[in-house]
Scaffold this motif. Structure first.
Motif, mmCIF file in Angstrom:
data_model
loop_
_atom_site.group_PDB
_atom_site.id
_atom_site.type_symbol
_atom_site.label_atom_id
_atom_site.label_comp_id
_atom_site.label_asym_id
_atom_site.label_seq_id
_atom_site.Cartn_x
_atom_site.Cartn_y
_atom_site.Cartn_z
ATOM 1 N N ALA A 99 0.840 -1.204 0.000
ATOM 2 C CA ALA A 99 0.000 0.000 0.000
ATOM 3 C C ALA A 99 0.872 1.249 0.000
ATOM 4 C CB ALA A 99 -0.928 0.000 1.212
ATOM 5 N N ARG A 100 1.932 1.238 0.795
ATOM 6 C CA ARG A 100 2.830 2.401 0.872
ATOM 7 C C ARG A 100 3.457 2.703 -0.490
ATOM 8 N NH1 ARG A 100 8.015 4.095 1.699
ATOM 9 N NH2 ARG A 100 8.875 2.029 1.417
ATOM 10 N N ARG A 101 3.894 1.657 -1.172
ATOM 11 C CA ARG A 101 4.506 1.854 -2.494
ATOM 12 C C ARG A 101 3.504 2.451 -3.485
ATOM 13 N NH1 ARG A 101 7.228 -3.931 -2.349
ATOM 14 N NH2 ARG A 101 9.027 -3.436 -1.076
ATOM 15 N N ALA A 102 2.272 1.956 -3.454
ATOM 16 C CA ALA A 102 1.240 2.489 -4.349
ATOM 17 C C ALA A 102 0.952 3.962 -4.015
ATOM 18 C CB ALA A 102 -0.037 1.655 -4.247
ATOM 19 N N ILE A 103 0.969 4.284 -2.740
ATOM 20 C CA ILE A 103 0.727 5.668 -2.313
ATOM 21 C C ILE A 103 1.854 6.583 -2.794
ATOM 22 C CG2 ILE A 103 0.636 7.154 -0.269
ATOM 23 C CD1 ILE A 103 -0.913 4.759 1.073
ATOM 24 N N ILE A 104 3.067 6.113 -2.704
ATOM 25 C CA ILE A 104 4.214 6.911 -3.173
ATOM 26 C C ILE A 104 4.113 7.132 -4.680
ATOM 27 C CG2 ILE A 104 6.717 6.868 -3.516
ATOM 28 C CD1 ILE A 104 6.879 5.495 -0.735
ATOM 29 N N ARG A 105 3.727 6.093 -5.426
ATOM 30 C CA ARG A 105 3.576 6.253 -6.874
ATOM 31 C C ARG A 105 2.475 7.263 -7.188
ATOM 32 N NH1 ARG A 105 4.098 0.579 -6.862
ATOM 33 N NH2 ARG A 105 1.850 0.360 -7.159
ATOM 34 N N MET A 106 1.388 7.228 -6.423
ATOM 35 C CA MET A 106 0.304 8.202 -6.626
ATOM 36 C C MET A 106 0.799 9.624 -6.445
ATOM 37 S SD MET A 106 -3.209 7.013 -4.843
ATOM 38 C CE MET A 106 -2.567 5.817 -3.714
ATOM 39 N N THR A 107 1.563 9.828 -5.396
ATOM 40 C CA THR A 107 2.077 11.164 -5.094
ATOM 41 C C THR A 107 2.878 11.707 -6.267
ATOM 42 O OG1 THR A 107 2.205 10.566 -2.763
ATOM 43 C CG2 THR A 107 3.427 12.507 -3.452
ATOM 44 N N MET A 108 3.651 10.838 -6.899
ATOM 45 C CA MET A 108 4.504 11.287 -7.992
ATOM 46 C C MET A 108 3.799 11.296 -9.340
ATOM 47 S SD MET A 108 8.191 9.671 -6.960
ATOM 48 C CE MET A 108 7.672 7.975 -7.081
#
Length: 176
Positions: A99-108
């Motif tokens: 989930a954290r990785r997906a959230i980081i990708r969303m941010t970018m």
């Protein structure tokens, strides 16, 4: 015919004919330049439309990727909640990390995302990282496992943020 052109008695007629041919040629040249200019403008317009289409395509791909990341993060949060219910800390940490990785990708991947939403995503990623670190520490015997009820509360609030971002993406591009 060439004799007539070179006959000095026909100089005035040849001059007049040359003048008329010159005017006619100039007119044709101007008409040709007009059509050339018009086609050049059309080509520039077509190039501009193509550039806009490429930008729209890039935006749609980016928004599609962001939509996929929202779905992945939501699914990972749901799986994390299930693992927490079962006391499967290793699996909970792994799915929470997804989930954290997906959230980081969303941010970018969503440059137009409002700063407020970006900040919420950043805080979510930090919360997830702290929880994963806490689980890792507990597994190595250097701390306690997190409170499951608090972790579930955080997951619920994370769902709300993800739902708001999903709505933002859908409003920005209804075809996603």
């Amino acid at each position: 015919m060439l004799d007539w052109i070179f006959d000095t008695g026909n100089t005035a007629s040849v001059g007049a004919l040359s003048f008329l041919i010159g005017i006619f040629g100039t007119g044709l040249t101007l008409v040709g330049l007009f059509y050339t200019f018009r086609e050049a403008r059309r080509a520039v317009s077509a190039a501009d439309h193509a550039q806009i289409a490429v930008e729209n395509f890039k935006l749609r791909v980016t928004q599609h990727d962001a939509g996929r990341d929202v779905a992945e993060a939501s699914y990972a949060l749901d799986i994390t909640r299930r693992h927490l219910n079962n006391g499967s800390w290793n699996d909970a940490s792994d799915s929470y990390e997804d989930a954290r990785r997906a959230i980081i990708r969303m941010t970018m991947s969503i440059p137009s995302l409002p700063d407020v939403q970006k900040e919420k995503l950043r805080k979510m990623a930090e919360q997830i990282q702290r929880l994963c670190n806490k689980i890792d520490a507990a597994q190595s015997g250097k701390g306690e496992y997190p409170d499951v009820a608090k972790a579930k509360t955080v997951i619920r609030s994370n769902y709300e943020v993800l739902a708001a971002i999903k709505k933002y993406i859908e409003e920005a591009n209804p075809y996603v």
